[in-house]
Design a protein around this motif. Structure first.
Motif, PDB file in Angstrom:
ATOM      1  N   GLY A 198       0.834  -1.190   0.000  1.00 19.73           N
ATOM      2  CA  GLY A 198       0.000   0.000   0.000  1.00 19.73           C
ATOM      3  C   GLY A 198       0.869   1.241   0.000  1.00 19.73           C
ATOM      4  O   GLY A 198       1.853   1.332  -0.739  1.00 19.73           O
ATOM      5  N   ASN A 199       0.540   2.187   0.862  1.00 14.78           N
ATOM      6  CA  ASN A 199       1.327   3.409   0.973  1.00 14.78           C
ATOM      7  C   ASN A 199       2.456   3.292   1.996  1.00 14.78           C
ATOM      8  O   ASN A 199       3.146   4.283   2.274  1.00 14.78           O
ATOM      9  CB  ASN A 199       0.424   4.589   1.354  1.00 14.78           C
ATOM     10  CG  ASN A 199      -0.481   5.004   0.201  1.00 14.78           C
ATOM     11  OD1 ASN A 199      -0.080   4.940  -0.958  1.00 14.78           O
ATOM     12  ND2 ASN A 199      -1.703   5.423   0.524  1.00 14.78           N
ATOM     13  N   VAL A 200       2.627   2.095   2.568  1.00 10.12           N
ATOM     14  CA  VAL A 200       3.701   1.871   3.534  1.00 10.12           C
ATOM     15  C   VAL A 200       4.983   1.528   2.776  1.00 10.12           C
ATOM     16  O   VAL A 200       5.044   0.525   2.058  1.00 10.12           O
ATOM     17  CB  VAL A 200       3.346   0.725   4.510  1.00 10.12           C
ATOM     18  CG1 VAL A 200       4.505   0.464   5.468  1.00 10.12           C
ATOM     19  CG2 VAL A 200       2.071   1.065   5.281  1.00 10.12           C
ATOM     20  N   ARG A 201       5.984   2.356   2.915  1.00  9.42           N
ATOM     21  CA  ARG A 201       7.249   2.108   2.235  1.00  9.42           C
ATOM     22  C   ARG A 201       8.053   1.020   2.939  1.00  9.42           C
ATOM     23  O   ARG A 201       7.975   0.873   4.160  1.00  9.42           O
ATOM     24  CB  ARG A 201       8.082   3.389   2.178  1.00  9.42           C
ATOM     25  CG  ARG A 201       7.469   4.487   1.307  1.00  9.42           C
ATOM     26  CD  ARG A 201       8.393   5.686   1.236  1.00  9.42           C
ATOM     27  NE  ARG A 201       7.845   6.727   0.380  1.00  9.42           N
ATOM     28  CZ  ARG A 201       8.459   7.875   0.129  1.00  9.42           C
ATOM     29  NH1 ARG A 201       9.641   8.128   0.688  1.00  9.42           N
ATOM     30  NH2 ARG A 201       7.904   8.781  -0.658  1.00  9.42           N
ATOM     31  N   ARG A 202       8.828   0.293   2.152  1.00 10.38           N
ATOM     32  CA  ARG A 202       9.680  -0.743   2.739  1.00 10.38           C
ATOM     33  C   ARG A 202      10.656  -0.099   3.722  1.00 10.38           C
ATOM     34  O   ARG A 202      11.315   0.895   3.411  1.00 10.38           O
ATOM     35  CB  ARG A 202      10.440  -1.471   1.637  1.00 10.38           C
ATOM     36  CG  ARG A 202      11.360  -2.573   2.151  1.00 10.38           C
ATOM     37  CD  ARG A 202      11.947  -3.359   0.998  1.00 10.38           C
ATOM     38  NE  ARG A 202      10.920  -4.180   0.362  1.00 10.38           N
ATOM     39  CZ  ARG A 202      11.084  -4.783  -0.814  1.00 10.38           C
ATOM     40  NH1 ARG A 202      12.200  -4.625  -1.501  1.00 10.38           N
ATOM     41  NH2 ARG A 202      10.117  -5.530  -1.316  1.00 10.38           N
ATOM     42  N   ASP A 203      10.701  -0.659   4.924  1.00  8.86           N
ATOM     43  CA  ASP A 203      11.561  -0.117   5.979  1.00  8.86           C
ATOM     44  C   ASP A 203      11.983  -1.291   6.846  1.00  8.86           C
ATOM     45  O   ASP A 203      11.259  -1.719   7.741  1.00  8.86           O
ATOM     46  CB  ASP A 203      10.788   0.925   6.793  1.00  8.86           C
ATOM     47  CG  ASP A 203      11.646   1.604   7.861  1.00  8.86           C
ATOM     48  OD1 ASP A 203      12.628   0.998   8.322  1.00  8.86           O
ATOM     49  OD2 ASP A 203      11.307   2.743   8.247  1.00  8.86           O
ATOM     50  N   TYR A 204      13.179  -1.834   6.597  1.00  8.54           N
ATOM     51  CA  TYR A 204      13.608  -3.033   7.296  1.00  8.54           C
ATOM     52  C   TYR A 204      13.835  -2.786   8.791  1.00  8.54           C
ATOM     53  O   TYR A 204      13.644  -3.695   9.607  1.00  8.54           O
ATOM     54  CB  TYR A 204      14.881  -3.593   6.659  1.00  8.54           C
ATOM     55  CG  TYR A 204      14.644  -4.245   5.319  1.00  8.54           C
ATOM     56  CD1 TYR A 204      13.775  -5.324   5.184  1.00  8.54           C
ATOM     57  CD2 TYR A 204      15.293  -3.782   4.170  1.00  8.54           C
ATOM     58  CE1 TYR A 204      13.552  -5.924   3.957  1.00  8.54           C
ATOM     59  CE2 TYR A 204      15.076  -4.375   2.930  1.00  8.54           C
ATOM     60  CZ  TYR A 204      14.198  -5.443   2.835  1.00  8.54           C
ATOM     61  OH  TYR A 204      13.985  -6.041   1.614  1.00  8.54           O
ATOM     62  N   THR A 205      14.217  -1.573   9.152  1.00  4.49           N
ATOM     63  CA  THR A 205      14.399  -1.274  10.576  1.00  4.49           C
ATOM     64  C   THR A 205      13.077  -1.423  11.324  1.00  4.49           C
ATOM     65  O   THR A 205      13.012  -2.047  12.396  1.00  4.49           O
ATOM     66  CB  THR A 205      14.956   0.149  10.768  1.00  4.49           C
ATOM     67  OG1 THR A 205      16.212   0.253  10.095  1.00  4.49           O
ATOM     68  CG2 THR A 205      15.139   0.469  12.240  1.00  4.49           C
ATOM     69  N   GLN A 206      12.017  -0.856  10.755  1.00  2.00           N
ATOM     70  CA  GLN A 206      10.698  -1.005  11.367  1.00  2.00           C
ATOM     71  C   GLN A 206      10.225  -2.454  11.276  1.00  2.00           C
ATOM     72  O   GLN A 206       9.598  -2.968  12.217  1.00  2.00           O
ATOM     73  CB  GLN A 206       9.694  -0.079  10.663  1.00  2.00           C
ATOM     74  CG  GLN A 206       9.854   1.385  11.000  1.00  2.00           C
ATOM     75  CD  GLN A 206       9.424   1.692  12.430  1.00  2.00           C
ATOM     76  OE1 GLN A 206       8.771   0.900  13.095  1.00  2.00           O
ATOM     77  NE2 GLN A 206       9.822   2.859  12.917  1.00  2.00           N
ATOM     78  N   ALA A 207      10.526  -3.114  10.177  1.00  2.33           N
ATOM     79  CA  ALA A 207      10.125  -4.514  10.021  1.00  2.33           C
ATOM     80  C   ALA A 207      10.711  -5.362  11.140  1.00  2.33           C
ATOM     81  O   ALA A 207      10.001  -6.150  11.780  1.00  2.33           O
ATOM     82  CB  ALA A 207      10.578  -5.049   8.659  1.00  2.33           C
ATOM     83  N   VAL A 208      12.013  -5.211  11.390  1.00  2.00           N
ATOM     84  CA  VAL A 208      12.668  -5.999  12.444  1.00  2.00           C
ATOM     85  C   VAL A 208      12.035  -5.709  13.799  1.00  2.00           C
ATOM     86  O   VAL A 208      11.781  -6.629  14.587  1.00  2.00           O
ATOM     87  CB  VAL A 208      14.181  -5.700  12.479  1.00  2.00           C
ATOM     88  CG1 VAL A 208      14.823  -6.292  13.729  1.00  2.00           C
ATOM     89  CG2 VAL A 208      14.848  -6.250  11.230  1.00  2.00           C
ATOM     90  N   ARG A 209      11.751  -4.450  14.059  1.00  2.00           N
ATOM     91  CA  ARG A 209      11.143  -4.063  15.346  1.00  2.00           C
ATOM     92  C   ARG A 209       9.840  -4.814  15.590  1.00  2.00           C
ATOM     93  O   ARG A 209       9.627  -5.411  16.649  1.00  2.00           O
ATOM     94  CB  ARG A 209      10.910  -2.553  15.354  1.00  2.00           C
ATOM     95  CG  ARG A 209      10.147  -2.049  16.573  1.00  2.00           C
ATOM     96  CD  ARG A 209       9.701  -0.611  16.383  1.00  2.00           C
ATOM     97  NE  ARG A 209       8.713  -0.241  17.377  1.00  2.00           N
ATOM     98  CZ  ARG A 209       7.751   0.645  17.190  1.00  2.00           C
ATOM     99  NH1 ARG A 209       7.642   1.266  16.030  1.00  2.00           N
ATOM    100  NH2 ARG A 209       6.882   0.924  18.147  1.00  2.00           N
ATOM    101  N   TRP A 210       8.957  -4.803  14.599  1.00  2.00           N
ATOM    102  CA  TRP A 210       7.647  -5.431  14.767  1.00  2.00           C
ATOM    103  C   TRP A 210       7.741  -6.957  14.690  1.00  2.00           C
ATOM    104  O   TRP A 210       7.018  -7.664  15.411  1.00  2.00           O
ATOM    105  CB  TRP A 210       6.682  -4.899  13.719  1.00  2.00           C
ATOM    106  CG  TRP A 210       6.292  -3.476  13.966  1.00  2.00           C
ATOM    107  CD1 TRP A 210       6.812  -2.361  13.397  1.00  2.00           C
ATOM    108  CD2 TRP A 210       5.302  -3.019  14.891  1.00  2.00           C
ATOM    109  NE1 TRP A 210       6.217  -1.224  13.887  1.00  2.00           N
ATOM    110  CE2 TRP A 210       5.282  -1.601  14.807  1.00  2.00           C
ATOM    111  CE3 TRP A 210       4.432  -3.651  15.774  1.00  2.00           C
ATOM    112  CZ2 TRP A 210       4.419  -0.823  15.570  1.00  2.00           C
ATOM    113  CZ3 TRP A 210       3.556  -2.875  16.534  1.00  2.00           C
ATOM    114  CH2 TRP A 210       3.560  -1.477  16.432  1.00  2.00           C
TER     115      TRP A 210
END
Length: 359
Positions: A234-246
């Motif tokens: 969607g409108n959420v950009r790829r962000d591996y730092t946030q991905a790892v957090r969640w």
């Protein structure tokens, strides 16, 4: 906020002040200590039980719920004592006796507007140890939605989805549960938006509700938020730092769910969003080796590639080139060009006598 110690203190105080319901609550929660038994103004558990039963027969909803619990959880056996309890030949024999009685008192409490016994009532219905038919069960379920209990609303939405494939009805009740305060139910609202079930498909709305459910601790929602950042949806950009957090939070919330482990392993091995950590990556990959058939595109190919890299290069584990090659070959079958490039770096030694080696 839940505080079991404070609850136990209030239950104990209620017993000292003469509450028979408090006695049954303490019995159910394991707080009826010998010291507290000595302080209760009843000669026996039977006397306390009889007092609550009288309140139940007089129409008090919470007393009806408590009597249902006494039979459902088997507390009745402790109340009547070992000599009387010996008449039951087995656990199944007891529940064949107890479940119809428990169902009766739960139904009385439902009619008086108390919904908290419904989970137990559902277990009784599913046990086939009573004569509750589907229509009665469905009507009871629908009636309890009117109590405003958000958990009932969410469960009723799932009932409509599973039993009738009623997309609009399911979505409406999931949303109602959230509006009535159960943020964990937002995960179901999000899923509906994500798949266009009962509402127009909208990945951004899905993300909004997944965030809400994740903050409430829903394990699936925690993974889904991580996946949004991992993939960029969607409108959420790829962000591996946030991905790892969640994804880390999702792993902590449900250690049996391999989905967050799969994406985390790849992040740790590649150093995406976090410092590269081969040991941590391989520890996660080990959880996946015997459950590869549960993975999904394109993560299945990514995990096979990661396993190939771990074994072929000895990253996080003892080097085993042959095993790594097998994983590269499987990843290639899924179309992984990176697996093909890695496999090309290895060859069989002369006549294959020395096994595999790097070119």
């Amino acid at each position: 906020m839940r505080d079991e110690r404070l609850a136990s203190r209030y239950i104990a105080e209620s017993i000292v002040r003469g509450s028979a319901t408090g006695v049954l609550c303490a019995l159910r929660t394991g707080n009826l200590t010998p010291d507290l038994r000595a302080k209760m103004p009843f000669d026996s558990l039977k006397e306390a039980y009889a007092s609550v039963l009288g309140l139940a027969e007089a129409g008090e909803a919470f007393a009806q719920y408590m009597i249902g619990n006494v039979y459902f959880w088997g507390d009745y056996l402790e109340i009547i004592g070992d000599e009387e309890a010996a008449r039951f030949d087995s656990e199944e024999d007891y529940y064949a006796f107890a479940y119809p009685i428990a169902a009766h008192y739960y139904e009385l409490s439902f009619r008086n507007g108390l919904a908290c016994g419904f989970g137990n009532y559902r277990s009784i219905y599913e046990s086939d140890l009573t004569e509750i038919d589907f229509d009665t069960y469905a009507e009871t379920f629908e009636m309890l939605v009117a109590t405003g209990d958000p958990l009932i609303c969410n469960d009723y939405g799932k009932f409509l989805e599973d039993e009738y494939d009623d997309a609009e009805g399911a979505f409406a009740h999931y949303l109602l549960a959230v509006e009535r305060g159960d943020n964990a139910s937002a995960a179901n609202v999000a899923t509906c938006y994500g798949r266009g079930y009962g509402v127009a498909e909208d990945p951004d709305k899905a993300f909004e509700y997944y965030i809400m459910a994740a903050e409430a601790g829903n394990p699936n929602a925690l993974f889904q938020v991580g996946n949004f950042y991992y993939e960029g949806r969607g409108n959420v950009r790829r962000d591996y730092t946030q991905a790892v957090r969640w994804l880390e939070r999702a792993c902590a919330a449900d250690s049996e769910d391999i989905r967050p482990a799969a994406e985390l392993a790849i992040c740790y091995q590649n150093g995406s969003g976090i410092a590269r950590d081969d040991a941590r990556a391989f520890a996660l990959l080990r959880k996946l080796e015997h459950r590869l058939d549960e993975l999904w595109e394109p993560v299945d190919a990514q995990v096979l590639l990661a396993l190939g890299i771990a074994y072929a290069y000895g990253r996080g584990t003892k080097r085993d080139i042959e095993r790594g090659i097998r994983y590269f070959d499987q990843a290639i079958e899924y179309g992984s060009e990176e697996a093909a490039r890695n496999r090309a770096r290895f060859e069989k030694s002369f006549f294959g006598l020395g096994g595999w080696r790097m070119r």
